[in-house]
Structure formats: structure tokens, C-alpha cells
Design an enzyme around this catalytic site. Structure first.
Site, PDB file in Angstrom:
ATOM      1  N   ASP A  36       9.165  21.020 -30.747  1.00 45.14           N
ATOM      2  CA  ASP A  36      10.493  20.474 -30.173  1.00 45.14           C
ATOM      3  C   ASP A  36      10.811  19.118 -30.687  1.00 45.14           C
ATOM      4  O   ASP A  36       9.948  18.214 -30.694  1.00 45.14           O
ATOM      5  CB  ASP A  36      10.190  20.300 -28.393  1.00 45.14           C
ATOM      6  CG  ASP A  36      11.345  19.512 -27.948  1.00 45.14           C
ATOM      7  OD1 ASP A  36      12.223  19.020 -28.439  1.00 45.14           O
ATOM      8  OD2 ASP A  36      11.036  19.537 -26.679  1.00 45.14           O
ATOM      9  N   LYS A  62      29.515  21.547 -25.097  1.00 45.95           N
ATOM     10  CA  LYS A  62      30.771  22.422 -25.082  1.00 45.95           C
ATOM     11  C   LYS A  62      32.071  21.660 -24.793  1.00 45.95           C
ATOM     12  O   LYS A  62      32.096  20.741 -24.350  1.00 45.95           O
ATOM     13  CB  LYS A  62      30.828  23.547 -24.012  1.00 45.95           C
ATOM     14  CG  LYS A  62      29.380  24.550 -24.185  1.00 45.95           C
ATOM     15  CD  LYS A  62      29.552  25.563 -25.190  1.00 45.95           C
ATOM     16  CE  LYS A  62      28.461  26.376 -25.393  1.00 45.95           C
ATOM     17  NZ  LYS A  62      28.262  26.929 -26.815  1.00 45.95           N
ATOM     18  N   GLN A  89      26.947  12.281 -23.859  1.00 45.85           N
ATOM     19  CA  GLN A  89      27.286  13.175 -24.813  1.00 45.85           C
ATOM     20  C   GLN A  89      26.979  12.456 -26.170  1.00 45.85           C
ATOM     21  O   GLN A  89      26.214  13.129 -27.021  1.00 45.85           O
ATOM     22  CB  GLN A  89      28.622  13.717 -25.057  1.00 45.85           C
ATOM     23  CG  GLN A  89      29.023  14.493 -23.903  1.00 45.85           C
ATOM     24  CD  GLN A  89      30.159  15.092 -24.045  1.00 45.85           C
ATOM     25  OE1 GLN A  89      30.473  15.719 -25.106  1.00 45.85           O
ATOM     26  NE2 GLN A  89      31.194  15.778 -22.780  1.00 45.85           N
ATOM     27  N   SER A 133      27.498  19.801 -41.317  1.00 50.21           N
ATOM     28  CA  SER A 133      28.687  20.534 -40.945  1.00 50.21           C
ATOM     29  C   SER A 133      30.010  19.953 -41.509  1.00 50.21           C
ATOM     30  O   SER A 133      29.959  18.516 -41.792  1.00 50.21           O
ATOM     31  CB  SER A 133      28.863  20.523 -39.358  1.00 50.21           C
ATOM     32  OG  SER A 133      30.202  20.972 -39.017  1.00 50.21           O
ATOM     33  N   ALA A 162      31.094  13.143 -30.699  1.00 44.87           N
ATOM     34  CA  ALA A 162      29.732  13.043 -30.530  1.00 44.87           C
ATOM     35  C   ALA A 162      29.109  13.861 -31.646  1.00 44.87           C
ATOM     36  O   ALA A 162      28.095  13.273 -32.636  1.00 44.87           O
ATOM     37  CB  ALA A 162      29.032  12.956 -29.177  1.00 44.87           C
ATOM     38  N   TYR A 163      29.326  15.169 -31.642  1.00 43.58           N
ATOM     39  CA  TYR A 163      28.763  15.981 -32.639  1.00 43.58           C
ATOM     40  C   TYR A 163      29.338  15.495 -34.028  1.00 43.58           C
ATOM     41  O   TYR A 163      28.354  15.548 -34.976  1.00 43.58           O
ATOM     42  CB  TYR A 163      29.071  17.432 -32.319  1.00 43.58           C
ATOM     43  CG  TYR A 163      28.792  18.429 -33.075  1.00 43.58           C
ATOM     44  CD1 TYR A 163      27.283  18.826 -33.207  1.00 43.58           C
ATOM     45  CD2 TYR A 163      29.452  19.071 -34.052  1.00 43.58           C
ATOM     46  CE1 TYR A 163      26.851  19.899 -33.955  1.00 43.58           C
ATOM     47  CE2 TYR A 163      29.068  20.131 -34.989  1.00 43.58           C
ATOM     48  CZ  TYR A 163      27.713  20.444 -34.786  1.00 43.58           C
ATOM     49  OH  TYR A 163      27.303  21.494 -35.619  1.00 43.58           O
ATOM     50  N   VAL A 177      30.075  30.167 -37.608  1.00 41.27           N
ATOM     51  CA  VAL A 177      29.354  31.174 -37.330  1.00 41.27           C
ATOM     52  C   VAL A 177      29.211  31.586 -35.825  1.00 41.27           C
ATOM     53  O   VAL A 177      29.245  30.686 -35.064  1.00 41.27           O
ATOM     54  CB  VAL A 177      27.815  30.666 -37.752  1.00 41.27           C
ATOM     55  CG1 VAL A 177      26.845  31.809 -37.648  1.00 41.27           C
ATOM     56  CG2 VAL A 177      28.009  30.378 -39.195  1.00 41.27           C
TER      57      VAL A 177
HETATM   58  P1  NDP Z   1      22.279  27.693 -31.857  1.00 40.45           P
HETATM   59  O1  NDP Z   1      22.611  26.848 -30.577  1.00 40.45           O
HETATM   60  O2  NDP Z   1      22.523  28.930 -31.993  1.00 40.45           O
HETATM   61  O3  NDP Z   1      20.836  27.265 -32.140  1.00 40.45           O
HETATM   62  C1  NDP Z   1      19.951  26.112 -32.171  1.00 40.45           C
HETATM   63  C2  NDP Z   1      18.700  25.997 -32.436  1.00 40.45           C
HETATM   64  O4  NDP Z   1      18.217  24.830 -32.305  1.00 40.45           O
HETATM   65  C3  NDP Z   1      17.950  26.942 -31.298  1.00 40.45           C
HETATM   66  O5  NDP Z   1      16.903  27.681 -31.763  1.00 40.45           O
HETATM   67  C4  NDP Z   1      17.675  25.731 -30.285  1.00 40.45           C
HETATM   68  O6  NDP Z   1      16.576  26.044 -29.441  1.00 40.45           O
HETATM   69  C5  NDP Z   1      17.221  24.853 -31.254  1.00 40.45           C
HETATM   70  N1  NDP Z   1      17.031  23.599 -30.821  1.00 40.45           N
HETATM   71  C6  NDP Z   1      17.858  22.787 -30.102  1.00 40.45           C
HETATM   72  N2  NDP Z   1      17.438  21.465 -29.826  1.00 40.45           N
HETATM   73  C7  NDP Z   1      16.123  21.467 -30.188  1.00 40.45           C
HETATM   74  C8  NDP Z   1      14.802  20.692 -29.969  1.00 40.45           C
HETATM   75  N3  NDP Z   1      14.937  19.486 -29.426  1.00 40.45           N
HETATM   76  N4  NDP Z   1      13.841  20.911 -30.702  1.00 40.45           N
HETATM   77  C9  NDP Z   1      13.532  22.317 -31.355  1.00 40.45           C
HETATM   78  N5  NDP Z   1      14.578  23.041 -31.417  1.00 40.45           N
HETATM   79  C10 NDP Z   1      15.894  22.968 -30.696  1.00 40.45           C
HETATM   80  O7  NDP Z   1      23.130  26.963 -33.287  1.00 40.45           O
HETATM   81  P2  NDP Z   1      23.472  27.449 -34.601  1.00 40.45           P
HETATM   82  O8  NDP Z   1      22.358  28.579 -34.910  1.00 40.45           O
HETATM   83  O9  NDP Z   1      24.823  27.766 -34.382  1.00 40.45           O
HETATM   84  O10 NDP Z   1      23.416  26.205 -35.567  1.00 40.45           O
HETATM   85  C11 NDP Z   1      22.207  25.994 -36.430  1.00 40.45           C
HETATM   86  C12 NDP Z   1      22.761  24.703 -37.189  1.00 40.45           C
HETATM   87  O11 NDP Z   1      23.799  24.811 -37.842  1.00 40.45           O
HETATM   88  C13 NDP Z   1      22.910  23.394 -36.177  1.00 40.45           C
HETATM   89  O12 NDP Z   1      22.362  22.301 -36.987  1.00 40.45           O
HETATM   90  C14 NDP Z   1      24.327  23.450 -36.333  1.00 40.45           C
HETATM   91  O13 NDP Z   1      24.461  22.197 -35.936  1.00 40.45           O
HETATM   92  C15 NDP Z   1      24.676  23.831 -37.658  1.00 40.45           C
HETATM   93  N6  NDP Z   1      25.990  24.297 -37.632  1.00 40.45           N
HETATM   94  C16 NDP Z   1      26.436  25.334 -36.980  1.00 40.45           C
HETATM   95  C17 NDP Z   1      27.786  25.888 -37.255  1.00 40.45           C
HETATM   96  C18 NDP Z   1      28.237  27.113 -36.531  1.00 40.45           C
HETATM   97  O14 NDP Z   1      29.551  27.539 -36.532  1.00 40.45           O
HETATM   98  N7  NDP Z   1      27.463  27.828 -35.608  1.00 40.45           N
HETATM   99  C19 NDP Z   1      28.792  25.171 -37.708  1.00 40.45           C
HETATM  100  C20 NDP Z   1      28.394  23.996 -38.675  1.00 40.45           C
HETATM  101  C21 NDP Z   1      26.969  23.608 -38.377  1.00 40.45           C
HETATM  102  P3  NDP Z   1      16.722  26.704 -27.820  1.00 40.45           P
HETATM  103  O15 NDP Z   1      16.851  28.130 -28.050  1.00 40.45           O
HETATM  104  O16 NDP Z   1      15.431  26.173 -27.398  1.00 40.45           O
HETATM  105  O17 NDP Z   1      17.882  26.114 -27.477  1.00 40.45           O
END
Ligand code: NDP
Length: 278
Positions: free
Chosen positions: A60, A93, A103, A137, A189-190, A223
Site C-alpha cells: 500500500d 470521478k 480531492q 498521463s 487535482a488529478y 484505457v
Molecule cells: P485502476 O483504477 O484500474 O487501477 C489502479 C490500481 O492502483 C489498482 O490496483 C489500485 O488498487 C491501485 N492503487 C490505488 N491506490 C493504491 C495505493 N495507495 N497503494 C497501492 N495500490 C494502489 O487504474 P488504471 O489501471 O486505469 O491506471 C493505472 C495507471 O495509469 C495510473 O497511474 C493512472 O493514473 C494511469 N493512467 C491511466 C489512464 C487510463 O485511461 N486508464 C490514462 C492515463 C494514465 P485497488 O484495487 O486496491 O484500488
């Protein structure tokens, strides 16, 4: 050799683990990490069904104790680390009713400060030829292009890591005071958290010591994941392509180093008149 992908129980991180297992072969230990043990175990069994055999460690990134435990484990078991993919992140969201100050604080904490915490704990373990990839991103480009001209000027000068930290602290303070826009920031924020990740990448790549350690960041594209409420057109495997490319750059490469990439191509950090997101 050993590779760690943060937040890899689902989404793009899950696909990065699968692709790394396939490309690196069985001589590598590739780690799925998850903050939740049960979600991690579930991911591990899904990956096994897909024909790969990664390992698992709890992580985590919001917990210093959890990060320290992983660092001690890697040091004790492998004497270091060869690939680190900082993928874990959060995004509120668009229709969230949480106050903007909250946020900003929560998003900058996980996406910027706690990614940095992972780097602080794991960078001392990086072995020669290690590869580090931060998931950033294209929203960082959008945030830069929507910032005030004064702030754009500041953001596009080379910044030390301390200056980047100050910038992120200032943004959260401004969010709490309700003066983000007066300070020249867009109200995202993001987006600002990913500006932090991008500037952190540039600073770390300049500062890193060690033999052929290469740090880059990238945008995976839009994605289909939980983060995007499954609106993105790309599959998680398409999203994993550039991160995996960067994580497996061969020894001795001259470029890309300290860059942000989209679809395997370097995206310059610059203000672009008429900017639209790719
Ligand atoms: P998801 O929300 O599908 O997955 C995020 C993952 O990060 C999950 O496994 C989540 O765990 C984990 N996570 C969140 N907080 C923590 C924490 N404190 N410690 C450990 N794990 C944590 O996101 P995506 O797969 O879409 O995104 C992956 C990356 O790509 C991110 O950095 C995102 O910002 C970046 N990104 C994504 C885009 C998209 O279109 N999807 C576009 C641009 C960038 P849990 O299941 O426990 O919540």
C-alpha cells in the site's frame, strides 16, 4: 532478477505484470503488488489462468510501514531491484461531490507524495541497468497548457526535486484556501498530480546515481479500466505497451532517458498553442 509493479491487482498494472512475465521469462521474479491481500491473491490466480506465474507481495503506497516492508523483503531476498513500475494511482470521478480541497490533498498524496515515498525506499536498491517507469498521463500536458502564462514559464524551467515538492505543497495549500485559479492552476487535482509525476521524473533522471539506471514516465493512453469507468477505447494490454517497452529498455541505451512517452514516442514538455489531447 526482480521486477515490481505497484497497484497491479487490476487494470493497466495487471497487464504490465502479465507482459513482463511473458517477455522476461522464468529467470525473472515479477511481483504483483496490491494493497489488499485478497485482491492480490485473486489477481495472481487470474494471471496463472492466463499462463504466467508472477509472485505476490502486499504493498500500500499510502503506508510507510508497507513500503518499508517491501524494501526490506527485496533487499533480503534479491539484494536489490531491477525494474520498478510505479503504476498505483487514484482519480476522483468527474461527478464526485467531495470538496476540491479534499480531492487535491488526497490525490496529490497518493499520486505524487506516495509515489515519491516508493522511490525513496526502493531507489537505494536499484541495481546497475535498472529501469524505472512512472505511469504519468497526457493530462499533465493539458494541465500545463491550461495554466497561466506565468505558471507555464515556471513549470517549463528545469526544476529540482525540492522545487517540485514545494510546487505540489503550494497547490494543495491553494486548494484549501480556494485560490487555485488565482495561482494560475487549472482546477484539476488529478492533472496537477501528474504534472508532479512528470516533473519528478525529469528531476530524478538528472539526479540519479548508479550505473546505467534509466528513469522515464509515460501515458498509457485512454484505457478501459475502473479508473475511466471503462470509457477508454484501449485495452489494458494496449495501455501496458509503452510502460513495458520502457521497463525493458536494453542495457546501455542512450535514449529515451528522463522523458515522457506516449505510444513509445517522446512527448516534449512544452506549451503548444491550440493543444488538444491525443
Ligand atoms: P485502476 O483504477 O484500474 O487501477 C489502479 C490500481 O492502483 C489498482 O490496483 C489500485 O488498487 C491501485 N492503487 C490505488 N491506490 C493504491 C495505493 N495507495 N497503494 C497501492 N495500490 C494502489 O487504474 P488504471 O489501471 O486505469 O491506471 C493505472 C495507471 O495509469 C495510473 O497511474 C493512472 O493514473 C494511469 N493512467 C491511466 C489512464 C487510463 O485511461 N486508464 C490514462 C492515463 C494514465 P485497488 O484495487 O486496491 O484500488
Amino acid at each position: 532478477k526482480v521486477a515490481v509493479v505497484t497497484g497491479s491487482n487490476k487494470g493497466i498494472g495487471f497487464a504490465i505484470v502479465e507482459q513482463l512475465c511473458k517477455q522476461l521469462g522464468s529467470s525473472w521474479a515479477v511481483y504483483v503488488t496490491s494493497r489488499d491481500e485478497a485482491r492480490g491473491a485473486d489477481a495472481l490466480s487470474q494471471l496463472k489462468q492466463r499462463g504466467v506465474e508472477p509472485r505476490f507481495h502486499q504493498l500500500d503506497i499510502d503506508s510507510q510501514e508497507s513500503v518499508d516492508r517491501l524494501a526490506a523483503y527485496l533487499k533480503g531476498t534479491y539484494g536489490g531491484l531491477d525494474i520498478l513500475v510505479n503504476n498505483a494511482a487514484i482519480a476522483y470521478k468527474g461527478d464526485s461531490t467531495a470538496p476540491f480541497a479534499e480531492q487535491a490533498e488526497v490525490t496529490i498524496a497518493t499520486n505524487f507524495w506516495n509515489t515519491l515515498r516508493v522511490c525513496d525506499a526502493l531507489f537505494p536498491l536499484l541495481k546497475p541497468h535498472a529501469r524505472v517507469v512512472h505511469l504519468c498521463s497526457s493530462v499533465s500536458d493539458m494541465a500545463l497548457n491550461k495554466a497561466s502564462p506565468e505558471l507555464q514559464k515556471k513549470l517549463t524551467q528545469p526544476m529540482s526535486l525540492d522545487e517540485v515538492k514545494q510546487l505540489m505543497s503550494d497547490f494543495v495549500a491553494r486548494a484549501k484556501a480556494g485560490t487555485v485559479q488565482e495561482a494560475g492552476w487549472p482546477q484539476t487535482a488529478y492533472g496537477v498530480s501528474k504534472v508532479g509525476v512528470r516533473l519528478m521524473t525529469y528531476a530524478q533522471a538528472r539526479d540519479v546515481k548508479g550505473d546505467d539506471i534509466v528513469i522515464n514516465c509515460c501515458c498509457p493512453g485512454y484505457v478501459d479500466t475502473d479508473m475511466t469507468s471503462h470509457k477508454g477505447p484501449k485495452t489494458i494490454y494496449e495501455g501496458a505497451d509503452t510502460p513495458v517497452y520502457l521497463a525493458t529498455l536494453p542495457p546501455g541505451i542512450k535514449e529515451p532517458i528522463g522523458e515522457h512517452l506516449y505510444e513509445r514516442k517522446v512527448v516534449p514538455w512544452a506549451v503548444k498553442p491550440g493543444f488538444t489531447i491525443a
